[in-house]
Design an enzyme around this catalytic site. Structure first.
Site, PDB file in Angstrom:
ATOM      1  N   LYS A  76      42.861  11.112  39.194  1.00  0.00           N
ATOM      2  CA  LYS A  76      43.998  11.311  38.300  1.00  0.00           C
ATOM      3  C   LYS A  76      44.986  12.317  38.889  1.00  0.00           C
ATOM      4  O   LYS A  76      46.214  12.118  38.821  1.00  0.00           O
ATOM      5  CB  LYS A  76      43.506  11.793  36.936  1.00  0.00           C
ATOM      6  CG  LYS A  76      42.688  10.760  36.166  1.00  0.00           C
ATOM      7  CD  LYS A  76      42.141  11.329  34.867  1.00  0.00           C
ATOM      8  CE  LYS A  76      41.309  10.292  34.105  1.00  0.00           C
ATOM      9  NZ  LYS A  76      40.738  10.852  32.862  1.00  0.00           N
TER      10      LYS A  76
ATOM     11  N   ASP B 178      36.653  11.507  39.138  1.00  0.00           N
ATOM     12  CA  ASP B 178      37.604  10.844  38.250  1.00  0.00           C
ATOM     13  C   ASP B 178      38.834  11.730  38.051  1.00  0.00           C
ATOM     14  O   ASP B 178      39.973  11.259  38.063  1.00  0.00           O
ATOM     15  CB  ASP B 178      36.933  10.553  36.910  1.00  0.00           C
ATOM     16  CG  ASP B 178      37.824   9.769  35.971  1.00  0.00           C
ATOM     17  OD1 ASP B 178      38.137   8.607  36.290  1.00  0.00           O
ATOM     18  OD2 ASP B 178      38.218  10.322  34.924  1.00  0.00           O
TER      19      ASP B 178
ATOM     20  N   GLY C 108      28.245   8.768  23.700  1.00  0.00           N
ATOM     21  CA  GLY C 108      28.941   7.746  24.475  1.00  0.00           C
ATOM     22  C   GLY C 108      30.123   8.277  25.253  1.00  0.00           C
ATOM     23  O   GLY C 108      30.995   7.510  25.677  1.00  0.00           O
TER      24      GLY C 108
ATOM     25  N   THR D 286      39.215  -2.941  35.216  1.00  0.00           N
ATOM     26  CA  THR D 286      37.966  -2.800  35.964  1.00  0.00           C
ATOM     27  C   THR D 286      37.857  -1.375  36.498  1.00  0.00           C
ATOM     28  O   THR D 286      38.738  -0.552  36.313  1.00  0.00           O
ATOM     29  CB  THR D 286      37.934  -3.777  37.151  1.00  0.00           C
ATOM     30  OG1 THR D 286      38.846  -3.317  38.172  1.00  0.00           O
ATOM     31  CG2 THR D 286      38.318  -5.188  36.722  1.00  0.00           C
TER      32      THR D 286
ATOM     33  N   ARG E 186      31.635 -12.060  37.618  1.00  0.00           N
ATOM     34  CA  ARG E 186      30.874 -13.296  37.858  1.00  0.00           C
ATOM     35  C   ARG E 186      31.465 -14.539  37.200  1.00  0.00           C
ATOM     36  O   ARG E 186      31.226 -15.655  37.668  1.00  0.00           O
ATOM     37  CB  ARG E 186      29.431 -13.112  37.372  1.00  0.00           C
ATOM     38  CG  ARG E 186      28.658 -12.058  38.147  1.00  0.00           C
ATOM     39  CD  ARG E 186      27.206 -12.014  37.691  1.00  0.00           C
ATOM     40  NE  ARG E 186      26.431 -11.057  38.449  1.00  0.00           N
ATOM     41  CZ  ARG E 186      25.137 -10.841  38.273  1.00  0.00           C
ATOM     42  NH1 ARG E 186      24.462 -11.524  37.339  1.00  0.00           N
ATOM     43  NH2 ARG E 186      24.495  -9.956  39.005  1.00  0.00           N
TER      44      ARG E 186
ATOM     45  N   GLU F 274      50.245   4.036  32.928  1.00  0.00           N
ATOM     46  CA  GLU F 274      50.119   5.195  32.042  1.00  0.00           C
ATOM     47  C   GLU F 274      48.666   5.491  31.708  1.00  0.00           C
ATOM     48  O   GLU F 274      48.261   6.650  31.594  1.00  0.00           O
ATOM     49  CB  GLU F 274      50.899   4.938  30.748  1.00  0.00           C
ATOM     50  CG  GLU F 274      50.943   6.103  29.781  1.00  0.00           C
ATOM     51  CD  GLU F 274      51.956   7.163  30.190  1.00  0.00           C
ATOM     52  OE1 GLU F 274      51.508   8.252  30.610  1.00  0.00           O
ATOM     53  OE2 GLU F 274      53.163   6.901  30.095  1.00  0.00           O
TER      54      GLU F 274
ATOM     55  N   GLY G  37      37.754   7.465  25.704  1.00  0.00           N
ATOM     56  CA  GLY G  37      37.400   6.438  24.742  1.00  0.00           C
ATOM     57  C   GLY G  37      38.122   5.132  24.998  1.00  0.00           C
ATOM     58  O   GLY G  37      39.288   5.108  25.385  1.00  0.00           O
TER      59      GLY G  37
ATOM     60  N   LEU H  13      47.841   8.926  26.157  1.00  0.00           N
ATOM     61  CA  LEU H  13      48.862   9.977  26.066  1.00  0.00           C
ATOM     62  C   LEU H  13      50.049   9.650  26.969  1.00  0.00           C
ATOM     63  O   LEU H  13      49.875   9.089  28.047  1.00  0.00           O
ATOM     64  CB  LEU H  13      48.260  11.320  26.490  1.00  0.00           C
ATOM     65  CG  LEU H  13      47.127  11.867  25.611  1.00  0.00           C
ATOM     66  CD1 LEU H  13      46.594  13.166  26.208  1.00  0.00           C
ATOM     67  CD2 LEU H  13      47.628  12.105  24.187  1.00  0.00           C
TER      68      LEU H  13
ATOM     69  N   ALA I 135      38.600 -12.455  33.301  1.00  0.00           N
ATOM     70  CA  ALA I 135      37.589 -12.596  34.358  1.00  0.00           C
ATOM     71  C   ALA I 135      36.799 -11.306  34.470  1.00  0.00           C
ATOM     72  O   ALA I 135      37.352 -10.213  34.357  1.00  0.00           O
ATOM     73  CB  ALA I 135      38.257 -12.923  35.696  1.00  0.00           C
TER      74      ALA I 135
ATOM     75  N   GLU J 281      29.768   8.236  31.505  1.00  0.00           N
ATOM     76  CA  GLU J 281      29.436   6.986  32.170  1.00  0.00           C
ATOM     77  C   GLU J 281      27.911   6.804  32.125  1.00  0.00           C
ATOM     78  O   GLU J 281      27.182   7.764  31.844  1.00  0.00           O
ATOM     79  CB  GLU J 281      29.919   7.023  33.624  1.00  0.00           C
ATOM     80  CG  GLU J 281      31.429   7.104  33.777  1.00  0.00           C
ATOM     81  CD  GLU J 281      32.131   5.864  33.270  1.00  0.00           C
ATOM     82  OE1 GLU J 281      31.545   4.755  33.349  1.00  0.00           O
ATOM     83  OE2 GLU J 281      33.276   5.980  32.789  1.00  0.00           O
TER      84      GLU J 281
END
Length: 846
Positions: free
Chosen positions: A712, A708, A694, A586, A530, A636, A827, A643, A527, A697
């Protein structure tokens, strides 16, 4: 009268000349449900007859016996109009069903005449019941017998319409029984003689008899019935009397299964069980033959095979005197709608005859006891019985022990409602250590309380009484614990880069996983925000490959608009899969989804940090539910991607080490930027390069904010037991806060060069001190700090280059030389690999 066991052990049986390959085929009510089903029965009978002699025994059409019983009750109440309409309805059903099988004029005329006569007799019998105001056992037997008479006579005629060797043989001519309070008791010697007289000559002439099950005749010549599972019993009686090669019982399932498939979707057919195992399975709730049914076959050592009318090519389950070696535990059964009766008292200790009086009192009240458990102190006896009998059992025991209760010798006669039993059955359990331990460990692991225990000295079964609300979960847990479930089911939330890569990895590695772990990994669906695609049998390889290669979820066949999460959970739960893993790939706030999933008994694997970094109370609830329900909750991949950072941290804590400080770089993006600054590249240029590769974000401020890394760090701090909230993390973004107020990424990129000079100055200042700039998280009992810091160039963190992550554990054990873990931390590929690793941890744990 000669007993059946001694008679069958004697040498007085019918000689089996020419009948070595004889099969007795029995078809139940579902097999005789409608014209299509009966057409299948006809095909099976013809096919088996082409291979050798057969005797066919059939039940009444589905539901007919119950309808006839209701007609008798309505006749007793004097309701002639309702009776007339119901009789007409039954006649039309038989007429329409059997006329659909053959089109010959002679056959059609015969059907009409036969039905006219039978239903005329039924109507007359019902009028007699109404006039006399009596519906006796004899009248009931006579009325109910018409169900089998109709189905067997009509089937025989339909078969004979195209093959005259088929014929009808009335079981009342050859099964003789005495009627007792306990039901019909078959006179086996007389039955054997009559089988020799009526059935064997037909077979000797190449005829194929079709006989009614369920019915017999008394010695006085009155029609009678054989009681519960009577048609199966009829087949076993004639099979034993004729020394058939096998008795095949056709039903609507492929055989005896390892569990009820409505509870465990992965339940599999058992190829072979013993007579004893089948009897135990039936007693403890499995839908198998009634133990009485097997008695004639057991005495003659005739195999009984359970087959599926609707899948006749399936081999089915063969019941013989021998048990297959594997699996050790053959099946997991359950019985619901029970109550636990507990009788306690110090006056019971050491007093002979207490248990005997207890059972005699219940026997007088015609109450059956399913399970007994008594403490070695003799202070209490627990009985498991049908919930409907609970009140009557208490009254019976209070009457029997009235004086003991008055004198307080029996202190308690109490009933616990809402009870079920779960049982494991298998001949391989006998003498095998650890079976009961594994049984109770499975229940304990899933926090299912046991209220009573029973095990027979035969070691064929172990039973436990539990709360009825837990029975489904208990059956699934035990089925898995004994290796009867070998499937693990995944449902994926989030079809972004990580989700797509995970589906690709699952598809590419399913065979290796199956070979290495003996587990079939299946994806129930996926899912996004949408749409969703749900496949109860699992997405096939083609769909997994397409989604893993970037195909849009909504473009897949069967994709639908996404319903509410509650409906998704309902649909997943309705598959009755034993072990389901919800995977969160997500970036949404999914804490409530995780909590509800755990409440419903689903395992959870997450790469999403937000559920673990919302309010402390939500984090506590997640951890409480995972422990209470014994479920897997793996995360994890929430920091360090693939890792083993979380594993290492948990291992240090569980082995008694004391963590003093953890320091690390937990953002591959920010680590890459710091490395490029070391190389002398301007900050704005380094960011542009990271975006092209890449690493960032879509809006790089999501990385530059350091949020972020803060999340963590909070996960690590909470794992250490620090009850911190996200707002308590001291966070300093990599760039000035004014940049986060800009309206677009384009505005950011236009103005970012204004930071280059200041960033260059900070790099030079650090270099002058023999240090480098790193975006670091520091976690200790003093708190969490996430910011750009000057770090010694020769330290593990200072030597870090590129998008790698690093975590340095300074502990009591690793104080002088801290434990260092370093590797790719960014990645989709490595993150998806970390998620798959977490899924496989759950697979190993179950």
């Amino acid at each position: 009268m000669v007993g059946f066991a001694s008679f069958f052990r004697s040498k007085r049986g019918v000689a089996g000349v020419g009948l070595e390959s004889l099969l007795v085929l029995k078809f139940g009510g579902t097999s005789m449900g409608n014209s299509e089903a009966i057409g299948r029965v006809s095909d099976i009978v013809r096919a088996r007859r082409s291979a050798g002699p057969v005797v066919t025994v059939v039940s009444a059409m589905a539901g007919v016996t119950d309808r006839l019983l209701r007609l008798g009750q309505e006749a007793l109440r004097g309701q002639p109009r309702r009776i007339e309409g119901e009789v007409d309805s039954l006649r039309r059903r038989h007429e329409e069903t059997f006329l659909a099988l053959e089109s010959g004029a002679g056959y059609r005329a015969w059907v009409g005449q036969f039905l006219e006569r039978c239903f005329g007799e039924i109507a007359a019998l019902l009028r007699g019941i109404g006039l006399l105001g009596e519906f006796s056992a004899r009248s009931s037997d006579k009325l109910l017998s018409y169900g089998e008479i109709l189905s067997s006579r009509l089937l025989a005629e339909a078969l004979a319409a195209s093959d005259k060797d088929f014929c009808f043989s009335d079981a009342r001519d050859w099964i003789v029984a005495d009627m007792t309070r306990e039901g019909a008791v078959v006179d086996f010697p007389e039955t054997e003689r009559r089988v020799r007289k009526h059935v064997r000559p037909l077979l000797a002439r190449g005829r194929s008899p079709v006989a009614p099950g369920f019915i017999c005749r008394t010695a006085e010549g009155a029609t009678a019935t054989l009681g519960r599972n009577g048609s199966d019993y009829s087949a076993a009686i004639v099979g034993a009397a004729l020394r058939a090669r096998e008795i095949w019982i056709y039903t609507d399932v492929d055989g005896i299964m390892t569990a009820d498939p409505s509870l465990v979707a992965e339940a599999a057919v058992l190829p072979q069980v013993s007579y004893q195992e089948a009897a135990e399975m039936s007693y403890f709730g499995a839908k198998v033959l009634h133990p009485k049914t097997m008695i004639p076959a057991v005495s003659r050592r005739i195999p009984i095979r359970i087959k599926n009318t609707f899948n006749p090519e399936a081999p089915g389950t063969v019941i013989t005197s021998r048990s297959a070696r594997r699996p050790v535990v053959k099946t997991v059964t359950s019985v619901r709608d029970l109550a636990l009766l507990n009788v306690e008292g110090n006056g019971m200790v050491g007093i002979p005859g207490v248990a005997a009086r207890l059972f005699e009192a219940l026997a007088r009240a015609e109450i059956n006891v399913l399970m007994v458990s008594q403490s070695s102190s003799e202070h209490s006896i627990c009985l498991v019985l049908r919930a409907a009998d609970a009140a009557a059992s208490v009254a019976a025991i209070r009457r029997e022990f009235r004086l003991e209760i008055e004198r307080n010798l029996v202190e308690k006669v109490a009933v616990t409602d809402g009870v079920a039993t779960v049982s494991i059955i298998g001949a391989g359990m006998r003498g095998t250590p650890g079976i009961s331990g594994k049984f109770f460990e499975a229940l304990g692991h899933h926090r299912i309380n046991v209220v009573a225990i029973a095990q027979g000295s035969s070691e064929l079964n172990i039973s436990a009484a539990i709360r009825e609300r837990d029975y489904r979960h208990a059956v699934q847990a035990i089925h898995t614990a004994f290796g009867l479930t070998r499937d693990l089911h995944v449902f994926l939330f989030g079809c972004g880069n990580v989700g797509r890569m995970l589906l690709r990895l699952i598809n590419e590695n399913r065979r290796n996983i199956a070979r290495g772990l003996q587990i079939q990994l299946k994806v129930l669906g996926a899912a996004n925000s949408r749409h969703w695609r749900f496949a109860p049998a699992g997405l096939d390889g083609r769909e997994l490959e397409a989604l893993g290669s970037g195909a849009r979820l909504e473009a897949q066949e069967g994709a639908e608009p996404r319903p509410a999460t509650e409906e998704i959970f309902r649909r997943i739960g309705a598959t009755y899969r034993s072990d389901i893993v919800l995977v969160d790939a997500t970036g949404a706030d999914m804490a409530a989804t995780h909590i509800e999933g755990l409440r419903r008994g689903f395992h959870v694997v997450t790469a999403n940090k937000k559920p673990l970094t919302t309010a402390w109370k939500d984090y506590q609830e997640i951890q409480r539910l995972r422990r209470r329900k014994g479920l897997g909750y793996q995360y994890e991949a929430t920091f360090g991607a693939g890792l083993p950072l979380l594993y290492t941290l948990q291992d240090l804590i569980q082995t008694g080490d004391r963590v003093i400080r953890i320091q690390g770089c937990l953002s591959g993006t920010l680590g890459f930027l710091c490395s490029r600054l070391d190389d002398g590249v301007a900050f704005s240029s380094a960011l542009g390069e990271a975006m092209r590769l890449g690493y960032t974000e879509p809006d790089p401020r999501d990385d530059l904010s350091g949020m972020d890394v803060a999340r963590k760090s909070l996960i690590i701090a909470r794992e250490l037991g620090f009850p911190l909230e996200l707002a308590q993390i001291r966070l300093e973004p990599m760039i000035p806060r004014r940049f986060f107020k800009l309206a677009s990424v384009e505005s950011l990129l236009d103005r970012l060069p204004s930071c280059d000079a200041e960033m260059k100055r900070r790099v030079a200042s650090a270099r002058a001190q023999g240090k480098v700039l790193r975006f670091v998280a520091n976690i200790s009992r003093e708190g969490c700090v996430v910011e750009m810091q000057r770090i010694g160039r020769e330290t593990p963190v200072g030597r870090l280059a590129g998008p790698d992550n690093i975590l340095v554990f300074q502990t009591q054990r690793y104080f002088e030389n801290p434990l260092v873990i370093q590797g790719p931390g960014a990645g989709a590929g490595v993150t998806a690999a970390g998620v798959l690793s977490d899924i496989l941890k759950i697979a190993k744990s179950i």
